[in-house]
Scaffold this motif. Structure first.
Motif, PDB file in Angstrom:
ATOM      1  N   LYS A   1      28.057 -52.405 -29.453  1.00 54.59           N
ATOM      2  CA  LYS A   1      27.166 -52.674 -30.307  1.00 54.59           C
ATOM      3  C   LYS A   1      27.383 -51.660 -31.441  1.00 54.59           C
ATOM      4  CE  LYS A   1      22.429 -53.745 -31.565  1.00 54.59           C
ATOM      5  NZ  LYS A   1      21.141 -53.805 -31.001  1.00 54.59           N
ATOM      6  N   LYS A   2      28.120 -52.222 -32.546  1.00 56.25           N
ATOM      7  CA  LYS A   2      28.701 -51.335 -33.682  1.00 56.25           C
ATOM      8  C   LYS A   2      27.364 -50.131 -33.972  1.00 56.25           C
ATOM      9  CE  LYS A   2      31.148 -51.565 -38.023  1.00 56.25           C
ATOM     10  NZ  LYS A   2      31.877 -52.282 -39.009  1.00 56.25           N
ATOM     11  N   ASN A   3      28.083 -49.051 -33.994  1.00 58.12           N
ATOM     12  CA  ASN A   3      27.380 -47.797 -34.598  1.00 58.12           C
ATOM     13  C   ASN A   3      26.271 -47.517 -33.552  1.00 58.12           C
ATOM     14  OD1 ASN A   3      28.461 -49.196 -37.631  1.00 58.12           O
ATOM     15  ND2 ASN A   3      29.224 -47.269 -36.691  1.00 58.12           N
ATOM     16  N   GLU A   4      26.042 -48.151 -32.365  1.00 60.36           N
ATOM     17  CA  GLU A   4      24.844 -47.946 -31.609  1.00 60.36           C
ATOM     18  C   GLU A   4      25.413 -47.732 -30.217  1.00 60.36           C
ATOM     19  OE1 GLU A   4      21.678 -50.633 -31.966  1.00 60.36           O
ATOM     20  OE2 GLU A   4      21.988 -50.881 -34.352  1.00 60.36           O
ATOM     21  N   VAL A   5      26.192 -48.539 -29.663  1.00 59.97           N
ATOM     22  CA  VAL A   5      26.431 -48.420 -28.095  1.00 59.97           C
ATOM     23  C   VAL A   5      28.023 -48.484 -27.901  1.00 59.97           C
ATOM     24  CG1 VAL A   5      26.173 -49.225 -25.920  1.00 59.97           C
ATOM     25  CG2 VAL A   5      24.437 -49.205 -27.333  1.00 59.97           C
ATOM     26  N   VAL A   6      28.455 -47.661 -27.325  1.00 54.90           N
ATOM     27  CA  VAL A   6      30.135 -47.635 -27.131  1.00 54.90           C
ATOM     28  C   VAL A   6      30.246 -47.512 -25.450  1.00 54.90           C
ATOM     29  CG1 VAL A   6      30.758 -46.838 -29.411  1.00 54.90           C
ATOM     30  CG2 VAL A   6      30.521 -45.200 -27.434  1.00 54.90           C
ATOM     31  N   GLY A   7      31.281 -48.183 -25.321  1.00 57.53           N
ATOM     32  CA  GLY A   7      31.686 -47.962 -23.812  1.00 57.53           C
ATOM     33  C   GLY A   7      33.112 -47.246 -23.455  1.00 57.53           C
ATOM     34  N   GLY A   8      33.346 -46.452 -22.291  1.00 59.29           N
ATOM     35  CA  GLY A   8      34.321 -46.036 -22.093  1.00 59.29           C
ATOM     36  C   GLY A   8      35.117 -46.357 -21.062  1.00 59.29           C
ATOM     37  N   ILE A   9      36.241 -46.567 -20.872  1.00 58.06           N
ATOM     38  CA  ILE A   9      37.094 -46.743 -19.353  1.00 58.06           C
ATOM     39  C   ILE A   9      37.959 -45.555 -19.214  1.00 58.06           C
ATOM     40  CG2 ILE A   9      38.482 -48.306 -18.265  1.00 58.06           C
ATOM     41  CD1 ILE A   9      37.361 -50.635 -19.732  1.00 58.06           C
ATOM     42  N   ILE A  10      37.894 -44.990 -18.040  1.00 62.76           N
ATOM     43  CA  ILE A  10      38.657 -43.733 -17.755  1.00 62.76           C
ATOM     44  C   ILE A  10      39.382 -43.657 -16.484  1.00 62.76           C
ATOM     45  CG2 ILE A  10      37.998 -41.160 -17.682  1.00 62.76           C
ATOM     46  CD1 ILE A  10      35.312 -41.542 -18.943  1.00 62.76           C
ATOM     47  N   ARG A  11      40.588 -43.568 -16.639  1.00 63.08           N
ATOM     48  CA  ARG A  11      41.354 -43.564 -15.187  1.00 63.08           C
ATOM     49  C   ARG A  11      42.130 -42.048 -15.241  1.00 63.08           C
ATOM     50  NH1 ARG A  11      45.262 -48.574 -15.439  1.00 63.08           N
ATOM     51  NH2 ARG A  11      45.703 -47.369 -18.014  1.00 63.08           N
ATOM     52  N   ASP A  12      41.988 -41.776 -13.815  1.00 60.56           N
ATOM     53  CA  ASP A  12      42.677 -40.601 -13.573  1.00 60.56           C
ATOM     54  C   ASP A  12      44.259 -40.767 -13.200  1.00 60.56           C
ATOM     55  OD1 ASP A  12      43.565 -38.105 -12.696  1.00 60.56           O
ATOM     56  OD2 ASP A  12      42.020 -37.894 -11.135  1.00 60.56           O
ATOM     57  N   LEU A  13      45.045 -40.471 -14.069  1.00 59.10           N
ATOM     58  CA  LEU A  13      46.481 -40.719 -13.874  1.00 59.10           C
ATOM     59  C   LEU A  13      47.124 -40.115 -12.714  1.00 59.10           C
ATOM     60  CD1 LEU A  13      47.535 -40.875 -17.639  1.00 59.10           C
ATOM     61  CD2 LEU A  13      46.986 -42.751 -16.021  1.00 59.10           C
TER      62      LEU A  13
ATOM     63  N   ALA B   1      26.764 -53.650  -9.837  1.00 66.48           N
ATOM     64  CA  ALA B   1      27.614 -53.584  -8.649  1.00 66.48           C
ATOM     65  C   ALA B   1      29.027 -53.859  -9.000  1.00 66.48           C
ATOM     66  CB  ALA B   1      27.042 -54.727  -7.908  1.00 66.48           C
ATOM     67  N   MET B   2      29.290 -54.712  -9.918  1.00 68.97           N
ATOM     68  CA  MET B   2      30.594 -54.842 -10.345  1.00 68.97           C
ATOM     69  C   MET B   2      31.296 -53.604 -10.932  1.00 68.97           C
ATOM     70  SD  MET B   2      30.455 -58.634 -12.270  1.00 68.97           S
ATOM     71  CE  MET B   2      31.737 -58.731 -12.759  1.00 68.97           C
ATOM     72  N   LEU B   3      30.418 -52.838 -11.676  1.00 66.75           N
ATOM     73  CA  LEU B   3      31.201 -51.608 -12.352  1.00 66.75           C
ATOM     74  C   LEU B   3      31.572 -50.751 -11.164  1.00 66.75           C
ATOM     75  CD1 LEU B   3      28.754 -51.020 -15.248  1.00 66.75           C
ATOM     76  CD2 LEU B   3      31.154 -51.535 -15.335  1.00 66.75           C
ATOM     77  N   ASN B   4      30.594 -50.814 -10.075  1.00 68.46           N
ATOM     78  CA  ASN B   4      30.966 -49.710  -8.960  1.00 68.46           C
ATOM     79  C   ASN B   4      31.912 -50.188  -8.078  1.00 68.46           C
ATOM     80  OD1 ASN B   4      28.632 -48.068  -9.606  1.00 68.46           O
ATOM     81  ND2 ASN B   4      27.251 -49.139  -8.485  1.00 68.46           N
ATOM     82  N   LYS B   5      32.505 -51.355  -8.306  1.00 69.10           N
ATOM     83  CA  LYS B   5      33.607 -51.827  -7.433  1.00 69.10           C
ATOM     84  C   LYS B   5      34.968 -51.379  -8.268  1.00 69.10           C
ATOM     85  CE  LYS B   5      31.892 -54.116  -4.093  1.00 69.10           C
ATOM     86  NZ  LYS B   5      31.790 -53.891  -2.786  1.00 69.10           N
ATOM     87  N   LEU B   6      34.794 -51.021  -9.626  1.00 70.28           N
ATOM     88  CA  LEU B   6      36.022 -50.708 -10.352  1.00 70.28           C
ATOM     89  C   LEU B   6      36.360 -49.450  -9.937  1.00 70.28           C
ATOM     90  CD1 LEU B   6      35.001 -51.990 -13.880  1.00 70.28           C
ATOM     91  CD2 LEU B   6      36.303 -53.250 -12.253  1.00 70.28           C
ATOM     92  N   ARG B   7      37.942 -49.360  -9.792  1.00 73.55           N
ATOM     93  CA  ARG B   7      38.588 -47.939  -9.350  1.00 73.55           C
ATOM     94  C   ARG B   7      38.637 -47.153 -10.867  1.00 73.55           C
ATOM     95  NH1 ARG B   7      44.098 -49.898  -6.585  1.00 73.55           N
ATOM     96  NH2 ARG B   7      44.052 -51.364  -8.194  1.00 73.55           N
ATOM     97  N   ALA B   8      38.491 -47.615 -12.038  1.00 74.08           N
ATOM     98  CA  ALA B   8      38.522 -46.915 -12.910  1.00 74.08           C
ATOM     99  C   ALA B   8      36.852 -46.441 -13.438  1.00 74.08           C
ATOM    100  CB  ALA B   8      38.900 -47.620 -14.367  1.00 74.08           C
ATOM    101  N   GLY B   9      36.889 -45.189 -14.019  1.00 76.56           N
ATOM    102  CA  GLY B   9      35.323 -44.667 -14.219  1.00 76.56           C
ATOM    103  C   GLY B   9      34.945 -45.435 -15.689  1.00 76.56           C
ATOM    104  N   VAL B  10      33.638 -45.970 -15.394  1.00 70.45           N
ATOM    105  CA  VAL B  10      32.997 -46.513 -16.643  1.00 70.45           C
ATOM    106  C   VAL B  10      31.768 -45.720 -17.214  1.00 70.45           C
ATOM    107  CG1 VAL B  10      32.357 -48.695 -17.595  1.00 70.45           C
ATOM    108  CG2 VAL B  10      34.047 -48.807 -16.043  1.00 70.45           C
ATOM    109  N   VAL B  11      31.721 -45.816 -18.447  1.00 65.97           N
ATOM    110  CA  VAL B  11      30.498 -44.948 -18.940  1.00 65.97           C
ATOM    111  C   VAL B  11      30.283 -45.789 -20.338  1.00 65.97           C
ATOM    112  CG1 VAL B  11      31.681 -43.254 -20.009  1.00 65.97           C
ATOM    113  CG2 VAL B  11      29.340 -43.012 -19.556  1.00 65.97           C
ATOM    114  N   MET B  12      28.909 -45.751 -20.408  1.00 65.11           N
ATOM    115  CA  MET B  12      28.192 -46.498 -21.769  1.00 65.11           C
ATOM    116  C   MET B  12      27.510 -45.426 -22.421  1.00 65.11           C
ATOM    117  SD  MET B  12      27.960 -50.477 -21.047  1.00 65.11           S
ATOM    118  CE  MET B  12      27.300 -50.308 -19.264  1.00 65.11           C
ATOM    119  N   VAL B  13      27.364 -45.190 -23.734  1.00 64.10           N
ATOM    120  CA  VAL B  13      26.573 -44.146 -24.230  1.00 64.10           C
ATOM    121  C   VAL B  13      25.926 -44.776 -25.697  1.00 64.10           C
ATOM    122  CG1 VAL B  13      27.670 -42.187 -23.351  1.00 64.10           C
ATOM    123  CG2 VAL B  13      28.416 -43.174 -25.521  1.00 64.10           C
ATOM    124  N   ASP B  14      24.776 -44.239 -26.017  1.00 67.78           N
ATOM    125  CA  ASP B  14      24.205 -44.609 -27.203  1.00 67.78           C
ATOM    126  C   ASP B  14      24.411 -43.875 -28.455  1.00 67.78           C
ATOM    127  OD1 ASP B  14      22.597 -42.488 -27.009  1.00 67.78           O
ATOM    128  OD2 ASP B  14      20.708 -43.309 -26.196  1.00 67.78           O
TER     129      ASP B  14
END
Length: 619
Positions: free
Chosen positions: A547-559, A459-472
């Motif tokens: 989580k080092k070498n296992e999970v990273v997250g990205g914050i993406i904003r459309d300038l 819910a919190m992530l969906n409130k953000l105006r920036a795009g958020v993605v987490m990958v393994d």
């Protein structure tokens, strides 16, 4: 030929009754059932009679007898005088003689005459006593016991054949050597004993017990009502009919057995049998011959119908002999005795030493300690194991005949120990179960908390105006917010309707700047504020390690979007202030308050910019 006595493991309930009554230690308990040791067995059949479960039986020879009777050969029956004590349900002895004939016998003879004949041979031994006391050999169980378990006494056995062999000899002499013989008896030991005389004029082909005879009558539907009277074939006996009861053999020839004049100890039954042999062997003052019945007389043999009363049967035998004595032709009897007195009634014996080694006292004591009977007061001996004393049980154990489980107290103590261990295990199980329940409850609570946290995070992530993605580590999406999906376009929105949050989707197929994520996964170093071109947009991308070498997250904003662009202007203006603050401070050192005015001027520019943005958004 099949083993004489056998045990049925499926019927055995481990009562140890058979062990208790066996005189020769011929029964051992193994694999949780009784097993008969044929080499040690004397064939007495006592175990057969005593087993309430009918788990022990003797060799059945009915089929062999019927085959012989249906052949073209001449077959004679030899009836043990105990038959008068068996067939109390038949009104007249001439009826059971006729019933036997109806089975197909050519001749039906009474062994009483052979008893008379054999009794004279014993009288000769008594009258011509040369200093060596004898043990009668008329009972096959007695003979076999001495041969195998008291071999030192073999030379004391009277070298006289038992009456049934003597009767076979005279039947063959009178009626022909080709005559086949079936002996009908109360004795199971005779089934094996007769095999010793195969190939001689005393050969007996089959031995049937009275129980087997009754079964044949039933099978052939023969009753006293289906036959007429019939008499035994000669020769006929006199007092030899008393043979099945104590003193019967010697009364046949009027040997005096008064307490003062007699020198023959006559006894019967397992206990007296064993005790008399023991004393005969050990006590020099005994000075008596032994006439032994292993059973309580043949009238209580294992081949008789179960449940019979000893003294009732004894009375029936005496009545039978009394009636026969009144009707017999004494003159003919004497002629017959004269005719057959030259028969060779001698025999030999086989000395087979099966005595078990007596273990050492220290070995016995060790077994008693292992059984929990190290103290004398614990060795009273309940007899439940089949042995009269705990010490004898320990000896039998060392001889390989018993196991500890046969001991009642050992089993009880083992059971108590097992129950205590079981209770302890049960308590541990209960504690483990309680701990498991608590653990499960905790896990459920944690799962619930995690689910709620995940829902809150989403819910919190969906409130953000920036795009958020987490990958393994395989660049598959773990979580993505609504803004990120919108950035990707219609295809991503369609996928998100089927797979919420694009979970499991491959990032390489969603964006073309996925190498930034790969770099962070491999290096573990965050990449912040990198501008990339994506379609018609310029995206600001920050990728960081979760989580080092296992999970990273990205914050993406459309300038390109206005709100981000304005935020970026403000942010970068602040960065300018921060980056030039040191220079401004140096200028301020030279120009005094000019630096602060400059800062105020820049801040007013930023505030003006923000105010303009607010007015635009109000429109």
């Amino acid at each position: 030929m099949a083993q004489l006595i056998v045990a049925d493991k499926d019927k055995c309930n481990l009562s140890y009754t058979c062990v208790r009554v066996c005189p020769s230690k011929a029964i051992k308990i193994a694999n949780r059932h009784a097993q008969i040791l044929p080499d040690r067995c004397i064939g007495c059949g006592h175990c057969v009679a005593m087993c309430a479960q009918e788990a022990i039986s003797y060799r059945d020879e009915q089929t062999i007898a019927l085959e012989l009777l249906r052949s073209k050969q001449k077959v004679a029956a030899i009836c043990d005088p105990a038959i008068s004590g068996e067939f109390n349900d038949v009104s007249d002895y001439r009826k059971f003689v006729a019933m036997i004939r109806a089975l197909g016998f050519d001749l039906v003879t009474d062994m009483s005459f052979a008893v008379d004949l054999v009794a004279y041979r014993y009288k000769d031994l008594v009258d011509n006593f040369q200093g060596k006391h004898f043990i009668s050999s008329k009972c096959p169980a007695t003979v076999k016991y001495i041969e195998r378990h008291e071999p030192d006494l073999v030379e004391n056995l009277a070298t006289i054949v038992p009456p049934y062999i003597a009767m076979s000899k005279l039947v063959h002499k009178r009626y022909g050597q080709d005559t086949k013989i079936i002996y009908i008896s109360a004795c199971t030991a005779a089934k094996d004993d007769t095999r010793r005389f195969h190939g001689t004029d005393g050969a007996i082909d089959v031995v049937l017990t009275f129980l087997e005879l009754r079964k044949l009558f039933k099978k052939e539907r023969i009753t006293e009502n289906t036959v007429e009277y019939s008499e035994f074939d000669p020769p006929l006996g006199r007092k030899g009919g008393l043979f099945p009861i104590s003193h019967g053999l010697f009364q046949a020839v009027d040997i005096n057995q008064g307490l003062l004049e007699g020198n023959i100890l006559i006894t019967e039954g397992r206990t007296n049998f064993l005790q008399s042999i023991k004393e005969f062997k050990e006590e020099k003052e005994m000075n008596q011959h032994l006439d032994l019945f292993y059973c309580k007389g043949c009238i209580m043999g294992p081949g008789m119908s179960p449940g019979g009363k000893k003294f009732t049967r004894r009375s029936q035998v005496i009545d039978y002999v009394d009636k026969r004595m009144k009707a017999i032709d004494v003159y003919q009897w004497r002629l017959d005795i004269e005719e057959f007195k030259s028969l060779d009634l001698t025999r030999s014996f086989k000395q087979v030493d099966l005595r078990l080694l007596q273990p050492k006292e220290e070995e016995i004591d060790k077994v008693l300690v292992e059984m929990g009977k190290g103290k004398r007061e614990d060795q009273l001996g309940c007899g439940a194991c089949g042995y009269p004393t705990c010490r004898e049980f320990a000896v039998a154990h060392l001889q390989g005949l018993t196991n500890y489980e046969q001991c009642y107290t050992y089993s009880i103590n083992s059971l108590r120990s097992y129950v205590n261990k079981l209770n302890a295990s049960k308590e541990k199980y209960k504690q483990s179960q309680d701990a498991l329940m608590k653990s499960e409850e905790k896990a459920r609570n944690e799962e619930k908390a995690a689910r709620e946290a995940a829902e809150t995070t989403t819910a919190m992530l969906n409130k953000l105006r920036a795009g958020v993605v987490m990958v393994d580590t395989n660049l598959k999406v773990v979580e993505a917010n609504r803004r990120f999906i919108e950035m990707l376009g219609d295809d991503a929105r369609d996928i998100a309707e089927l797979i919420p949050g694009l979970k499991g989707a491959e990032l390489t197929k969603l964006i073309d700047f996925h190498k930034v994520f790969t770099t962070v996964l491999q290096s573990g170093q965050d990449v912040l504020d990198r501008d990339v071109t994506y379609g018609n947009s310029i995206l600001n991308v920050s990728v960081f390690t979760i989580k080092k070498n296992e999970v990273v997250g990205g914050i993406i904003r459309d300038l390109v979007t206005p709100e981000v662009r304005k935020e970026e202007v403000i942010k970068r203006a602040r960065d300018v202030i921060k980056e030039n603050l040191q220079t401004v401070q140096q200028i301020a050192f030279l120009l005094g308050e000019s630096a602060s005015k400059t800062e105020k001027t820049l801040n007013s520019i930023i505030e003006a910019q923000q105010l303009g943005e607010a007015n635009e958004s109000g429109k």
